[in-house]
Design a protein around this motif. Sequence first.
Motif, short mmCIF file in Angstrom:
data_model
loop_
_atom_site.label_atom_id
_atom_site.label_comp_id
_atom_site.label_asym_id
_atom_site.label_seq_id
_atom_site.Cartn_x
_atom_site.Cartn_y
_atom_site.Cartn_z
N GLU A 70 -15.70 -4.88 43.21
CA GLU A 70 -16.68 -5.86 42.74
C GLU A 70 -16.19 -6.62 41.51
O GLU A 70 -16.23 -7.85 41.47
CB GLU A 70 -17.99 -5.15 42.36
CG GLU A 70 -18.86 -4.79 43.54
CD GLU A 70 -20.00 -3.85 43.13
OE1 GLU A 70 -20.36 -3.85 41.94
OE2 GLU A 70 -20.49 -3.12 44.00
N ASP A 71 -15.75 -5.85 40.52
CA ASP A 71 -15.32 -6.48 39.26
C ASP A 71 -14.42 -5.49 38.54
O ASP A 71 -14.88 -4.60 37.84
CB ASP A 71 -16.56 -6.83 38.41
CG ASP A 71 -16.20 -7.62 37.17
OD1 ASP A 71 -15.03 -7.55 36.72
OD2 ASP A 71 -17.08 -8.31 36.64
N LYS B 45 -14.75 -5.22 34.73
CA LYS B 45 -15.99 -4.55 34.31
C LYS B 45 -15.86 -3.04 34.56
O LYS B 45 -16.28 -2.22 33.74
CB LYS B 45 -17.17 -5.14 35.11
CG LYS B 45 -18.51 -4.94 34.45
CD LYS B 45 -19.60 -5.72 35.16
CE LYS B 45 -20.96 -5.24 34.72
NZ LYS B 45 -22.02 -5.57 35.68
#
Lengths: 492, 492
Positions: A10-11, A14
């Motif tokens: 997703e990221d 992050k």
Amino acid sequence: MSKNLTKRSEDYSKWYNELVVKADLAENSAVRGCMVIKPYGYAIWEKMQAELDRKFKETGHQNAYFPLFVPKSLFEAEEKNAEGFAKECAVVTHYRLKTDPEDASKLIVDPNAKLEEELIVRPTSEAIIWNTYKGWIQSYRDLPLLINQWANVVRWEMRTRLFLRTAEFLWQEGHTAHSTRNEAIAETEQMNNVYADFAENFMAIPVIKGRKTESERFAGAEDTYCIEALMQDGKALQAGTSHFLGQNFAKAFDVKFTSKEGKQDYVWATSWGVSTRLMGALIMTHSDDNGLVLPPNLAPIQVVIVPIYKGEDQLHQISEVANELVVDLRARGISVKFDNRDTHRPGAKFAQYELQGVPLRVAIGPKDLEKGTVELARRDTLSKQFVAKDQVVETIDSLLKEIQDSLHKKATDFRDDHITEVNTFEEFKEVLENKGGFISAHWDGTEETEQKIKELTKATIRCIPFDAKEEKGNCVYTGNPSEIRVLFAKAY
Amino acid sequence: MSKNLTKRSEDYSKWYNELVVKADLAENSAVRGCMVIKPYGYAIWEKMQAELDRKFKETGHQNAYFPLFVPKSLFEAEEKNAEGFAKECAVVTHYRLKTDPEDASKLIVDPNAKLEEELIVRPTSEAIIWNTYKGWIQSYRDLPLLINQWANVVRWEMRTRLFLRTAEFLWQEGHTAHSTRNEAIAETEQMNNVYADFAENFMAIPVIKGRKTESERFAGAEDTYCIEALMQDGKALQAGTSHFLGQNFAKAFDVKFTSKEGKQDYVWATSWGVSTRLMGALIMTHSDDNGLVLPPNLAPIQVVIVPIYKGEDQLHQISEVANELVVDLRARGISVKFDNRDTHRPGAKFAQYELQGVPLRVAIGPKDLEKGTVELARRDTLSKQFVAKDQVVETIDSLLKEIQDSLHKKATDFRDDHITEVNTFEEFKEVLENKGGFISAHWDGTEETEQKIKELTKATIRCIPFDAKEEKGNCVYTGNPSEIRVLFAKAY
């Protein structure tokens, strides 16, 4: 067992930031760009330090300590070095505070305590060290001088990220002095090899050894060698550098020696360093969506034992088995923790140790007592097995070695899968965009082309690998003739 | 064998300064008040660190790392602490240099790179750490928090001396948080005991444990415990301190916890530290007019072997014996160096190792080969003996223990001889002037008297010893009633 960790897919960025904080490795501090390294993270760094320190001493180096501050006049002595670091250095200008005359609860800088000469907080220590070496080196008998320092340094980076790029970081910096050019080059190579060996065999991080291009060189070096690692998101990370400094610093600080033959010459120098950045490399090489994955060599806790019980009686019986196991494992030099806290449930403990990357988890419940077994779970593969009590020490011992090897193999396979040879600039951009990793391409050897490619793609030349095969070809951007392929990548 | 070292009886201070430099322990740097710790000195410090670190971990502490800089607003939060350190702190005001427009070879501070808030280079880390602890502590489950940091700190001292008082020094600082006052006091005591045990049993330095008077307390502490050592010139040296900080820092940084019973309260704190100052204590406790004397526990080289030979043949034969001895000694964990350099004569080697305090020297010459002996010399007593080859390992092993004990005993006898009970101020001044050492005297408990005595004699109250017997008496200066004797001395 959700730890509310963002998925890598997703990221990635992050995911990394969350993991560092949630696994209790480090956090941001009240000082812009400076981190707090938390006990669990620091324990991993201590393991790196101990092994590196052993390797440095084994190769004849001694530790010493030089001042935190560099007077401005020394800082500017080696012009290129000064130019390279001037834009990002913290400057001490005063040596006293006084009570604010307008508000007695506040302090202000005392204008009467201005330093005659400003002091730079060391971004690297060549200047202060070579100024010192001047007093230590007179003759060839004083050489080689093989010194390392463990220290904090400060570089006022504008965009910071925990471990990867912080205003203050911890590192070691070796600074050596030699009587010949060849000996200094051999030292530069030796230390780059020490770093590579450490990364591969202790941290399970595969690296490519090579040479930096002129534009990526350390400020003040004649040549910079490096080890380059590949992170899971396809970006490269420079994990260590070793510099051949030629006679630049010796000339800037007038450090000469008398040779056996009675001739005076400037001394030849190297410097080399790795930093807490390696923590970032470690995390991004091995970890997964469930949290940290640690090679056993670096795990502060290699094995955790979690009791699964109802009532004091069961806990008592399980504790007997667990305590015996603790003794046996410690006797083999395996670090083990028996987590018998009654304030947390087994599920919460499992989640914590998974997040923190403890390589092996032993669970012991009432059924295990009956059957004479324990449940053994691997953090890296998340696989579980039941093991007979009398075989558990042997099994753990061999599994720890297996995990170490397996992580190295997995990372090496990933890295090897992500070195792509390309021959056109279209291909270059396509691979960079869709696959990432290292791109092996011909380059015409000019800084202009290097800069142009960087502007267009954000990829930089990570290194000219030492083991690159010579091969005639054409520069991927200009089409001009080239003798060798270099490795491009986007990088941390 | 003259090393041109000033005699202690001539000028103790000069002897110390010369010894530090000539024994290759440390030297002054280009930065005012900051020292360079040379490899030999640093190797001794590493031994101290390793043993202290082991003791800290054994008592449940973990290492971590906090930022070098303290923003001014945090620095001033605990008022007394700020007041105590404001007058001697290095302040970072800018984060960039630029080329001097008037001279392109020079750099100047870039006026456009002024920090919004000044940063203090930590003189001690309570402020930055307690600001961090606020985020770590919510409930009694988070306590106790037992953390140590190895770091550099800066205090802008005006008069500096190598190891004893330097603008930058290396230290460890423990910072702990507790749920009750009593637990924090017990920690303060425990760590003072750890320091005392380390000084006595590892460094062979006898110390007196006690409590500081209010005026000598750490800025921001409710109580400061200390260990006080006595140097050969009769001056005391504070070798370590452990502070009970009450709730001062918890209140300044609003660090509260919820108790088991659900009540909110401020956290109780301690901090404790020892520094590279211990190197000064080590030197001034054991060394003599010939140079450094090291307790075997702290010696980077415990045994040196010097061959005495003419020609290659003899060297070859001696080397065989020496190399065998090296292997046998290392197998016992004894650090040994075989100095077979052909660039230096035996006499020069003897002088060097005497100056550098190597506890035992083995000399092997042609006569020894014939007789099957070696010559063994003790650094502490300068005595020599011949030992049969097959007994030399045993003899060295037991001599190293004997030297360690003997140095401790000698220093303890000296210290005990230099604690003088006095009952009049005339006597006080007379003893201080002619004998030095600790003066055990009654004091009326007021800061006024303490200051007056300091003004008149330069002696300060080093501590109120924990083992002082209660005894009614009269203050040595004012004649007012007193319940206890305290220890006065001139101090480093």
